[in-house]
Write a protein that holds these residues in place. Structure first.
Motif, PDB file in Angstrom:
ATOM      1  N   GLY A  50      -9.297  26.308  13.404  1.00 37.76           N
ATOM      2  CA  GLY A  50      -9.968  25.724  14.566  1.00 37.76           C
ATOM      3  C   GLY A  50     -10.782  24.481  14.319  1.00 37.76           C
ATOM      4  O   GLY A  50     -10.968  23.673  15.236  1.00 37.76           O
ATOM      5  N   SER A  51     -11.285  24.283  13.103  1.00 41.92           N
ATOM      6  CA  SER A  51     -12.136  23.122  12.835  1.00 41.92           C
ATOM      7  C   SER A  51     -11.478  22.081  11.939  1.00 41.92           C
ATOM      8  O   SER A  51     -12.124  21.124  11.520  1.00 41.92           O
ATOM      9  N   ILE A  52     -10.192  22.257  11.635  1.00 38.14           N
ATOM     10  CA  ILE A  52      -9.525  21.371  10.674  1.00 38.14           C
ATOM     11  C   ILE A  52      -8.954  20.129  11.352  1.00 38.14           C
ATOM     12  O   ILE A  52      -8.331  20.213  12.408  1.00 38.14           O
ATOM     13  N   GLY A  53      -9.204  18.989  10.726  1.00 35.61           N
ATOM     14  CA  GLY A  53      -8.626  17.721  11.144  1.00 35.61           C
ATOM     15  C   GLY A  53      -8.287  16.911   9.904  1.00 35.61           C
ATOM     16  O   GLY A  53      -8.099  17.468   8.823  1.00 35.61           O
ATOM     17  N   ALA A  54      -8.229  15.595  10.039  1.00 38.38           N
ATOM     18  CA  ALA A  54      -7.875  14.759   8.886  1.00 38.38           C
ATOM     19  C   ALA A  54      -8.530  13.394   8.998  1.00 38.38           C
ATOM     20  O   ALA A  54      -8.704  12.855  10.102  1.00 38.38           O
ATOM     21  N   VAL A  55      -8.898  12.844   7.824  1.00 39.96           N
ATOM     22  CA  VAL A  55      -9.484  11.508   7.747  1.00 39.96           C
ATOM     23  C   VAL A  55      -8.688  10.669   6.756  1.00 39.96           C
ATOM     24  O   VAL A  55      -7.987  11.204   5.889  1.00 39.96           O
ATOM     25  N   TYR A  56      -8.827   9.365   6.894  1.00 47.08           N
ATOM     26  CA  TYR A  56      -8.155   8.431   5.981  1.00 47.08           C
ATOM     27  C   TYR A  56      -9.197   7.854   5.032  1.00 47.08           C
ATOM     28  O   TYR A  56     -10.252   7.363   5.456  1.00 47.08           O
ATOM     29  N   VAL A  57      -8.884   7.900   3.727  1.00 54.69           N
ATOM     30  CA  VAL A  57      -9.809   7.422   2.699  1.00 54.69           C
ATOM     31  C   VAL A  57      -9.100   6.407   1.810  1.00 54.69           C
ATOM     32  O   VAL A  57      -8.014   6.679   1.292  1.00 54.69           O
ATOM     33  N   GLU A  58      -9.738   5.250   1.626  1.00 56.61           N
ATOM     34  CA  GLU A  58      -9.184   4.215   0.747  1.00 56.61           C
ATOM     35  C   GLU A  58      -9.619   4.446  -0.697  1.00 56.61           C
ATOM     36  O   GLU A  58     -10.767   4.837  -0.962  1.00 56.61           O
ATOM     37  N   LYS A  59      -8.709   4.218  -1.630  1.00 55.39           N
ATOM     38  CA  LYS A  59      -9.056   4.210  -3.046  1.00 55.39           C
ATOM     39  C   LYS A  59     -10.135   3.153  -3.278  1.00 55.39           C
ATOM     40  O   LYS A  59     -10.080   2.053  -2.716  1.00 55.39           O
TER      41      LYS A  59
ATOM     42  N   ALA B 123      -1.876   5.937  -5.458  1.00 51.70           N
ATOM     43  CA  ALA B 123      -1.828   5.475  -4.066  1.00 51.70           C
ATOM     44  C   ALA B 123      -3.121   4.741  -3.704  1.00 51.70           C
ATOM     45  O   ALA B 123      -4.194   5.043  -4.242  1.00 51.70           O
ATOM     46  N   GLN B 124      -2.996   3.808  -2.772  1.00 50.63           N
ATOM     47  CA  GLN B 124      -4.167   3.048  -2.320  1.00 50.63           C
ATOM     48  C   GLN B 124      -4.898   3.728  -1.156  1.00 50.63           C
ATOM     49  O   GLN B 124      -6.051   3.416  -0.873  1.00 50.63           O
ATOM     50  N   GLY B 125      -4.232   4.661  -0.466  1.00 46.16           N
ATOM     51  CA  GLY B 125      -4.850   5.350   0.660  1.00 46.16           C
ATOM     52  C   GLY B 125      -4.475   6.821   0.662  1.00 46.16           C
ATOM     53  O   GLY B 125      -3.432   7.213   0.115  1.00 46.16           O
ATOM     54  N   TYR B 126      -5.335   7.659   1.307  1.00 44.04           N
ATOM     55  CA  TYR B 126      -5.134   9.111   1.298  1.00 44.04           C
ATOM     56  C   TYR B 126      -5.466   9.699   2.663  1.00 44.04           C
ATOM     57  O   TYR B 126      -6.533   9.408   3.226  1.00 44.04           O
ATOM     58  N   LEU B 127      -4.546  10.476   3.180  1.00 40.70           N
ATOM     59  CA  LEU B 127      -4.806  11.254   4.385  1.00 40.70           C
ATOM     60  C   LEU B 127      -5.316  12.610   3.914  1.00 40.70           C
ATOM     61  O   LEU B 127      -4.582  13.375   3.281  1.00 40.70           O
TER      62      LEU B 127
ATOM     63  N   LYS C 103       0.840  -1.187   0.000  1.00 42.95           N
ATOM     64  CA  LYS C 103       0.000   0.000   0.000  1.00 42.95           C
ATOM     65  C   LYS C 103       0.877   1.239   0.000  1.00 42.95           C
ATOM     66  O   LYS C 103       1.910   1.289   0.680  1.00 42.95           O
ATOM     67  N   VAL C 104       0.494   2.237  -0.783  1.00 43.30           N
ATOM     68  CA  VAL C 104       1.109   3.560  -0.748  1.00 43.30           C
ATOM     69  C   VAL C 104       0.065   4.539  -0.241  1.00 43.30           C
ATOM     70  O   VAL C 104      -1.098   4.482  -0.664  1.00 43.30           O
ATOM     71  N   VAL C 105       0.455   5.405   0.673  1.00 45.56           N
ATOM     72  CA  VAL C 105      -0.477   6.393   1.228  1.00 45.56           C
ATOM     73  C   VAL C 105      -0.008   7.783   0.823  1.00 45.56           C
ATOM     74  O   VAL C 105       1.152   8.149   1.026  1.00 45.56           O
ATOM     75  N   ALA C 106      -0.898   8.571   0.234  1.00 47.43           N
ATOM     76  CA  ALA C 106      -0.621   9.939  -0.185  1.00 47.43           C
ATOM     77  C   ALA C 106      -1.379  10.916   0.709  1.00 47.43           C
ATOM     78  O   ALA C 106      -2.195  10.510   1.542  1.00 47.43           O
ATOM     79  N   ILE C 107      -1.133  12.199   0.513  1.00 53.46           N
ATOM     80  CA  ILE C 107      -1.772  13.218   1.338  1.00 53.46           C
ATOM     81  C   ILE C 107      -2.544  14.195   0.461  1.00 53.46           C
ATOM     82  O   ILE C 107      -2.099  14.562  -0.626  1.00 53.46           O
ATOM     83  N   GLY C 108      -3.738  14.577   0.912  1.00 47.74           N
ATOM     84  CA  GLY C 108      -4.558  15.558   0.221  1.00 47.74           C
ATOM     85  C   GLY C 108      -4.722  16.785   1.096  1.00 47.74           C
ATOM     86  O   GLY C 108      -5.478  16.753   2.075  1.00 47.74           O
TER      87      GLY C 108
END
Length: 387
Positions: A180-189, A164-168, A120-125
């Motif tokens: 103040g409201s920003i976070g991050a989620v993980y999304v699979e291709k 990539a197979q996954g994205y942060l 798996k390769v994970v990229a960032i958005g």
């Protein structure tokens, strides 16, 4: 203070260098010509040789070494090309480290070992059409609904996009403006509602895929929340390590150029003697070495000061800014010293020059690093929105 590498570090560096020089030169040329990323079978080979997740904890399949060890390998691969180094970069200093540091245990166990195995390769958005340097203007929205998160929005300039197979993915969890409201989620291709734009056609970075990401009511389990809303500062702490990775990719263009041109000027003869016998060439080589060594020292200082944690914004911004600037200068000088051969696509020098400009744009432009540096020196952030 000892600037010498340990025996373990030297052995790892030499193993990476030997593999890169003997195995990856032809692959790099092929990726450049076809504008395709490192094939999955090669990524798995990287993993088998221990080049992925070097600084990831052993419990998640990594080698459990430090950030410096990881950056040593990134540089040796980057000397060959940005494309062949990119999977190492992503596994050691990219979003995988944010997942390791902040994600729920169930998500860590699902994602990180697969990255370290080369599956798996994970990229960032991060960036969006209206949110680049002004990242806190992002509009992608993650809405929590009972036992799920619904993601809507779009991302631009995603390195690894479509491959990539996954994205942060950085997103806004509520209506509060700014960070103040920003976070991050993980999304699979392959997740329903998640799609990609066409591959970008860039000046450089051929072999490093890049595309827009689109999210249309993408439903995710709550365990895919890596950092909840309000955790932007934590995400940026993890990004300080990615700055060091960016700096090292940039350094690799310069140090690889210096190594190659050093051989060229000793072999190439004009006016009856080697080019290196001319004083102007000697001075230029010395100036290139000064810049390469200074950039490497800044990067290694940032990594060493952080130990196995995350570098400071000051150390990482200094390293990235300087490495980005000198790589453009050093690769440009190398092209000039090689003349027509440096300008020819039959040789890797012109590719290094093009990629050097890219690394000074990706991951935060050079001038943004200078703003970070000044803010760190005086102890407060600057509001760029104020006139």
């Amino acid at each position: 203070m000892d600037f010498r590498l340990t025996e373990i570090q030297r052995d790892l560096q030499e193993a990476a260098r030997k593999f890169a020089r003997t195995e990856l030169v032809d692959l790099a040329r092929d990726l450049e010509e076809k504008a395709e990323p490192v094939p999955h079978e090669w990524v798995r080979r990287y993993a088998e040789l221990g080049f992925l997740g070097i600084n990831v904890a052993e419990e998640y399949g990594g080698m459990g070494l430090g950030n410096l060890e990881a950056l040593l390998v990134v540089e040796e691969f980057a000397k060959i090309s940005s494309a062949v180094a990119f999977p190492v970069f992503e596994s050691c200093v990219g979003p995988v480290r944010a997942i390791e540091r902040f994600a729920p245990e169930s998500l860590k166990a699902r994602v990180i070992p697969a990255v370290c195995r080369g599956e798996k390769v994970v990229a960032i958005g991060m960036s969006e059409p209206d949110a680049g340097s002004a990242l806190t203007d992002l509009k992608t929205r993650a809405r929590v609904e009972s036992d799920k998160v619904v993601l809507n929005g779009a991302k631009r300039w995603c390195s690894g996009g479509g491959h990539a197979q996954g994205y942060l993915v950085y997103a806004r969890f509520d209506d509060r403006p700014g960070a103040g409201s920003i976070g991050a989620v993980y999304v699979e291709k392959g997740t329903s509602g998640f799609s990609f734009g066409p591959q970008e056609r860039l000046m450089g970075f051929r072999g490093v895929p890049s595309s827009d990401l689109f999210f249309d009511n993408v439903e995710l389990p709550l365990e895919n929340v890596v950092v909840p809303g309000g955790g932007f500062k934590r995400l940026m702490e993890a990004f300080d390590l990615e700055r060091c990775g960016n700096a090292t990719m940039s350094l690799g263009q310069a140090s690889g150029a210096l190594e190659d041109v050093l051989g060229y000027v000793q072999e190439r003869h004009q006016f009856g003697r080697p080019l290196v016998d001319f004083q102007a060439v000697q001075i230029k080589l010395a100036e290139m070495r000064l810049r390469v060594d200074a950039a490497r020292l800044l990067i290694h200082r940032a990594a060493q000061n952080a130990q196995d944690g995350m570098p400071s914004i000051l150390d990482s911004s200094l390293a990235k800014c300087f490495a980005n600037e000198i790589s453009r200068e050093v690769t440009g000088n190398a092209v000039q010293l090689m003349g027509g051969y440096g300008y020819s696509k039959e040789y890797p020098m012109e590719r290094r020059l093009r990629d050097s400009w890219g690394w000074g744009i990706a991951g935060g432009a050079v001038d943004i690093q200078k703003v970070n540096i000044t803010a760190a020196m005086i102890g407060r952030r600057f509001d760029q929105r104020r006139a």
